[in-house]
Design a protein around this motif. Structure first.
Motif, PDB file in Angstrom:
ATOM      1  N   LEU A   6      12.365 -94.683  77.314  1.00 52.84           N
ATOM      2  CA  LEU A   6      13.137 -94.814  76.230  1.00 52.84           C
ATOM      3  C   LEU A   6      13.281 -93.672  75.508  1.00 52.84           C
ATOM      4  CD1 LEU A   6      11.453 -98.089  74.966  1.00 52.84           C
ATOM      5  CD2 LEU A   6      13.780 -97.886  76.172  1.00 52.84           C
ATOM      6  N   HIS A   7      14.544 -93.303  74.556  1.00 49.57           N
ATOM      7  CA  HIS A   7      14.652 -91.944  74.092  1.00 49.57           C
ATOM      8  C   HIS A   7      13.718 -92.121  72.626  1.00 49.57           C
ATOM      9  CE1 HIS A   7      16.344 -88.348  72.438  1.00 49.57           C
ATOM     10  NE2 HIS A   7      16.944 -88.957  71.588  1.00 49.57           N
ATOM     11  N   MET A   8      12.980 -91.004  72.498  1.00 51.42           N
ATOM     12  CA  MET A   8      12.002 -90.994  71.402  1.00 51.42           C
ATOM     13  C   MET A   8      12.977 -90.113  70.092  1.00 51.42           C
ATOM     14  SD  MET A   8       9.441 -91.291  69.605  1.00 51.42           S
ATOM     15  CE  MET A   8       8.132 -91.836  70.607  1.00 51.42           C
ATOM     16  N   GLU A   9      12.803 -90.647  68.994  1.00 51.31           N
ATOM     17  CA  GLU A   9      13.462 -90.189  67.813  1.00 51.31           C
ATOM     18  C   GLU A   9      12.481 -90.105  66.488  1.00 51.31           C
ATOM     19  OE1 GLU A   9      16.772 -89.754  67.064  1.00 51.31           O
ATOM     20  OE2 GLU A   9      17.822 -91.035  68.430  1.00 51.31           O
ATOM     21  N   PRO A  10      12.260 -89.094  65.512  1.00 50.17           N
ATOM     22  CA  PRO A  10      11.689 -89.166  64.695  1.00 50.17           C
ATOM     23  C   PRO A  10      11.168 -90.437  63.994  1.00 50.17           C
ATOM     24  CG  PRO A  10      13.055 -87.384  64.385  1.00 50.17           C
ATOM     25  CD  PRO A  10      13.755 -88.347  65.509  1.00 50.17           C
ATOM     26  N   HIS A  11      12.083 -91.384  63.842  1.00 52.87           N
ATOM     27  CA  HIS A  11      11.777 -92.478  63.027  1.00 52.87           C
ATOM     28  C   HIS A  11      11.153 -93.606  64.080  1.00 52.87           C
ATOM     29  CE1 HIS A  11      15.346 -94.358  65.298  1.00 52.87           C
ATOM     30  NE2 HIS A  11      15.804 -93.121  65.032  1.00 52.87           N
ATOM     31  N   THR A  12      11.364 -93.233  65.095  1.00 49.70           N
ATOM     32  CA  THR A  12      10.598 -94.010  66.281  1.00 49.70           C
ATOM     33  C   THR A  12       9.038 -93.684  66.309  1.00 49.70           C
ATOM     34  OG1 THR A  12      12.430 -94.338  67.807  1.00 49.70           O
ATOM     35  CG2 THR A  12      10.468 -94.864  68.642  1.00 49.70           C
ATOM     36  N   ARG A  13       8.837 -92.350  66.159  1.00 49.92           N
ATOM     37  CA  ARG A  13       7.379 -92.081  65.826  1.00 49.92           C
ATOM     38  C   ARG A  13       6.718 -92.706  64.600  1.00 49.92           C
ATOM     39  NH1 ARG A  13       8.672 -86.660  67.148  1.00 49.92           N
ATOM     40  NH2 ARG A  13       8.718 -87.161  69.274  1.00 49.92           N
ATOM     41  N   ALA A  14       7.590 -92.570  63.544  1.00 47.53           N
ATOM     42  CA  ALA A  14       6.997 -93.009  62.556  1.00 47.53           C
ATOM     43  C   ALA A  14       6.697 -94.492  62.489  1.00 47.53           C
ATOM     44  CB  ALA A  14       8.165 -92.951  61.123  1.00 47.53           C
ATOM     45  N   LYS A  15       7.710 -95.308  63.266  1.00 49.58           N
ATOM     46  CA  LYS A  15       7.400 -96.627  63.565  1.00 49.58           C
ATOM     47  C   LYS A  15       6.196 -96.900  64.149  1.00 49.58           C
ATOM     48  CE  LYS A  15      10.222 -98.635  66.179  1.00 49.58           C
ATOM     49  NZ  LYS A  15      11.570 -99.052  66.835  1.00 49.58           N
ATOM     50  N   HIS A  16       5.789 -96.258  65.160  1.00 49.95           N
ATOM     51  CA  HIS A  16       4.858 -96.232  65.803  1.00 49.95           C
ATOM     52  C   HIS A  16       3.408 -95.779  65.296  1.00 49.95           C
ATOM     53  CE1 HIS A  16       7.036 -96.118  70.031  1.00 49.95           C
ATOM     54  NE2 HIS A  16       7.002 -97.196  69.408  1.00 49.95           N
ATOM     55  N   SER A  17       3.496 -94.962  64.433  1.00 53.68           N
ATOM     56  CA  SER A  17       2.355 -94.629  63.430  1.00 53.68           C
ATOM     57  C   SER A  17       2.007 -95.794  62.700  1.00 53.68           C
ATOM     58  CB  SER A  17       2.831 -93.237  62.676  1.00 53.68           C
ATOM     59  OG  SER A  17       3.061 -92.169  63.435  1.00 53.68           O
ATOM     60  N   ILE A  18       3.299 -96.292  61.974  1.00 51.00           N
ATOM     61  CA  ILE A  18       2.692 -97.314  61.084  1.00 51.00           C
ATOM     62  C   ILE A  18       2.141 -98.582  61.908  1.00 51.00           C
ATOM     63  CG2 ILE A  18       3.825 -99.303  59.714  1.00 51.00           C
ATOM     64  CD1 ILE A  18       5.843 -97.383  58.890  1.00 51.00           C
ATOM     65  N   LEU A  19       2.589 -98.877  63.162  1.00 51.90           N
ATOM     66  CA  LEU A  19       2.169 -99.692  64.017  1.00 51.90           C
ATOM     67  C   LEU A  19       0.735 -99.465  64.419  1.00 51.90           C
ATOM     68  CD1 LEU A  19       2.561-102.320  66.045  1.00 51.90           C
ATOM     69  CD2 LEU A  19       3.144-100.898  67.590  1.00 51.90           C
ATOM     70  N   THR A  20       0.348 -98.357  64.706  1.00 49.26           N
ATOM     71  CA  THR A  20      -1.181 -97.713  65.176  1.00 49.26           C
ATOM     72  C   THR A  20      -1.828 -97.911  64.022  1.00 49.26           C
ATOM     73  OG1 THR A  20       0.143 -96.104  66.532  1.00 49.26           O
ATOM     74  CG2 THR A  20      -2.238 -95.940  65.933  1.00 49.26           C
ATOM     75  N   ARG A  21      -1.484 -97.497  62.944  1.00 49.91           N
ATOM     76  CA  ARG A  21      -2.592 -97.816  61.630  1.00 49.91           C
ATOM     77  C   ARG A  21      -2.688 -99.018  61.459  1.00 49.91           C
ATOM     78  NH1 ARG A  21      -2.199 -92.446  58.591  1.00 49.91           N
ATOM     79  NH2 ARG A  21      -1.363 -91.198  60.216  1.00 49.91           N
ATOM     80  N   TYR A  22      -1.749 -99.924  61.450  1.00 52.08           N
ATOM     81  CA  TYR A  22      -1.727-101.275  61.211  1.00 52.08           C
ATOM     82  C   TYR A  22      -2.949-101.973  62.295  1.00 52.08           C
ATOM     83  CZ  TYR A  22      -1.482-106.011  59.565  1.00 52.08           C
ATOM     84  OH  TYR A  22      -1.900-107.134  58.884  1.00 52.08           O
ATOM     85  N   LEU A  23      -2.565-101.825  63.451  1.00 52.45           N
ATOM     86  CA  LEU A  23      -3.381-102.126  64.643  1.00 52.45           C
ATOM     87  C   LEU A  23      -4.838-101.833  64.242  1.00 52.45           C
ATOM     88  CD1 LEU A  23      -1.184-102.115  67.682  1.00 52.45           C
ATOM     89  CD2 LEU A  23      -1.887-104.027  66.467  1.00 52.45           C
ATOM     90  N   GLY A  24      -4.804-100.669  63.983  1.00 51.80           N
ATOM     91  CA  GLY A  24      -6.399-100.049  63.754  1.00 51.80           C
ATOM     92  C   GLY A  24      -7.134-100.840  62.791  1.00 51.80           C
ATOM     93  N   GLY A  25      -6.590-101.502  61.845  1.00 52.50           N
ATOM     94  CA  GLY A  25      -7.230-102.383  60.729  1.00 52.50           C
ATOM     95  C   GLY A  25      -7.364-103.818  61.285  1.00 52.50           C
ATOM     96  N   TRP A  26      -6.144-104.072  61.857  1.00 52.54           N
ATOM     97  CA  TRP A  26      -5.950-105.755  62.339  1.00 52.54           C
ATOM     98  C   TRP A  26      -6.897-106.174  63.408  1.00 52.54           C
ATOM     99  CZ3 TRP A  26      -4.029-108.240  66.908  1.00 52.54           C
ATOM    100  CH2 TRP A  26      -3.729-109.615  66.344  1.00 52.54           C
ATOM    101  N   PHE A  27      -7.195-105.294  64.347  1.00 50.12           N
ATOM    102  CA  PHE A  27      -8.101-105.736  65.637  1.00 50.12           C
ATOM    103  C   PHE A  27      -9.534-106.023  65.020  1.00 50.12           C
ATOM    104  CE2 PHE A  27      -4.940-103.825  68.529  1.00 50.12           C
ATOM    105  CZ  PHE A  27      -4.652-105.196  69.135  1.00 50.12           C
ATOM    106  N   PRO A  28     -10.021-105.037  64.238  1.00 52.16           N
ATOM    107  CA  PRO A  28     -11.310-105.280  63.671  1.00 52.16           C
ATOM    108  C   PRO A  28     -11.600-106.550  62.855  1.00 52.16           C
ATOM    109  CG  PRO A  28     -10.712-103.289  63.011  1.00 52.16           C
ATOM    110  CD  PRO A  28      -9.604-103.456  63.911  1.00 52.16           C
ATOM    111  N   ILE A  29     -10.513-106.485  61.838  1.00 56.09           N
ATOM    112  CA  ILE A  29     -10.504-107.625  60.855  1.00 56.09           C
ATOM    113  C   ILE A  29     -10.200-109.024  61.279  1.00 56.09           C
ATOM    114  CG2 ILE A  29      -9.275-108.608  58.830  1.00 56.09           C
ATOM    115  CD1 ILE A  29      -8.469-105.835  58.131  1.00 56.09           C
ATOM    116  N   MET A  30      -9.321-109.073  62.301  1.00 55.63           N
ATOM    117  CA  MET A  30      -9.249-110.327  62.852  1.00 55.63           C
ATOM    118  C   MET A  30      -9.988-110.795  64.185  1.00 55.63           C
ATOM    119  SD  MET A  30      -6.516-111.268  61.305  1.00 55.63           S
ATOM    120  CE  MET A  30      -5.912-112.686  62.081  1.00 55.63           C
TER     121      MET A  30
END
Ligand SMILES: C[S@@+](CC[C@H](N)C(=O)[O-])C[C@H]1O[C@@H](n2cnc3c(N)ncnc32)[C@H](O)[C@@H]1O
Length: 331
Positions: A6-30
């Motif tokens: 898939l083609h990488m764009e700056p906003h996709t990188r931002a989207k992935h950073s948000i997903l990564t950070r959220y999952l970093g909290g979600w997995f241990p909490i859940m």
């Protein structure tokens, strides 16, 4: 193998950073729950043309490599990846097999902890989810606590399904909402019927959206329609929270909004932190469509009135108060 990248764009990188950070909290909490599900409904191929990982690999790596290992080892972690395109799906299956597999029909993969289960489905998200939701309705069962990442290219999907997912306890949705396209396509006859079907609105509503001259305000109207649909299947006494993060293109035109829906104040806090960290970096901004004063929401902090200041102070205070900081920490 010929990989679909898939083609990488700056906003996709931002989207992935948000997903990564959220999952970093979600997995241990859940992980206090006996079983949780990460559902990637529009999974993609797992790889981009700059070789960065796609969302399925981001999620698997985050869970596997999490520094809170003892926490993550509690409870079953189920990963369910749905991708409609055959070649894209084959690439994803191949990459997962290479890094974590082989995986058997019970979802167990050789190079993942035994409490992880991975399922891949070459199919249509709407069909697959309808089947799951109908099944649980017939059996009178609930779906396990779920984070659904819904990341389509377009805007036309069955929004009712997302609303049904949200109606289950501890289920959340992170949704790429193509509001930028919607606000432009609403004037094109070729897209009209599809927009009407997606939002279940009449031509009068479309006419009133068309009469709004400001593009961003038109997007807000679609945001409001979306929130109304998301609330539809919720019990009346249940509060729905949401956060919206707007992605802008190089010409400062809105592209889409990454919108997070949850019923959990904790989930809201973790996502706020994730979005706040990324939002500080320039071309992205929070939007405040349908601002609900009863919810602690991050407002658009790119505007002149700077309503974010109070929130920022509160945020800094919660992060930094009562500790010693060195000048170097701020550089
Ligand atoms: C934006 S990409 C997903 C990117 C991925 N979530 C990531 O962040 O790496 C959207 C994907 O959805 C797939 N897709 C489109 N319609 C679909 C549908 N109805 N059901 C499942 N997948 C679909 C496309 O083939 C494409 O690979």
């Amino acid at each position: 193998m010929d990989l679909v990248k898939l083609h990488m764009e700056p906003h996709t990188r931002a989207k992935h950073s948000i997903l990564t950070r959220y999952l970093g909290g979600w997995f241990p909490i859940m992980s206090t729950f006996p079983k949780i599900l990460y559902l990637d409904g529009y999974a993609g191929s797992g790889i981009y043309d700059d070789d960065s990982p796609g969302s399925p690999l981001i999620a698997l790596r985050m869970a596997r490599d999490h520094f809170l290992k003892s926490q993550i080892s509690k409870g079953e972690k189920v990963f369910y990846f749905i991708e409609r395109d055959k070649k894209t799906f084959s690439t994803l299956a191949h990459l997962i097999h290479e890094e974590f597999g082989p995986c058997n029909s019970d979802g167990l993969c050789d190079r993942l902890p035994s409490n992880f289960k991975v399922y891949l489905q070459n199919g249509d998200f709407n069909t697959e989810l309808n089947e799951i939701l109908n099944h649980s309705r017939e059996k009178g069962t609930s779906i396990v606590p779920t984070l659904s990442f819904i990341d389509p290219f377009g805007y036309s999907l069955d929004l009712d399904i997302l609303s049904k997912i949200l109606s289950f306890k501890h289920c959340e949705v992170l949704f790429t909402f193509m509001s930028g396209f919607l606000s432009r396509f609403v004037f094109e006859e070729a897209h009209l019927q599809s927009i009407i079907n997606t939002f279940n609105v009449d031509k009068g509503t479309i006419a009133s959206i068309r009469s709004i001259t400001n593009e961003s305000a038109r997007e807000d109207e679609f945001g409001k329609l979306l929130v109304d649909i998301m609330k539809k299947n919720l019990p009346a006494d249940e509060e729905l929270y949401w956060l919206s993060f707007e992605m802008i293109d190089n010409y400062n035109r809105p592209l889409y909004r990454l919108i997070f829906f949850t019923k959990s104040e904790k989930g809201m806090q973790v996502m706020k932190d994730a979005m706040f960290d990324i939002g500080g970096r320039g071309i992205y901004r929070f939007s405040d469509f349908y601002f609900n004063p009863s919810q602690a929401s991050i407002l658009d902090y790119s505007g002149d009135s700077q309503p974010w200041v109070a929130e920022a102070v509160e945020y800094l205070h919660s992060r930094m108060a009562y500790q010693d900081w060195k000048i170097e920490d701020f550089q």
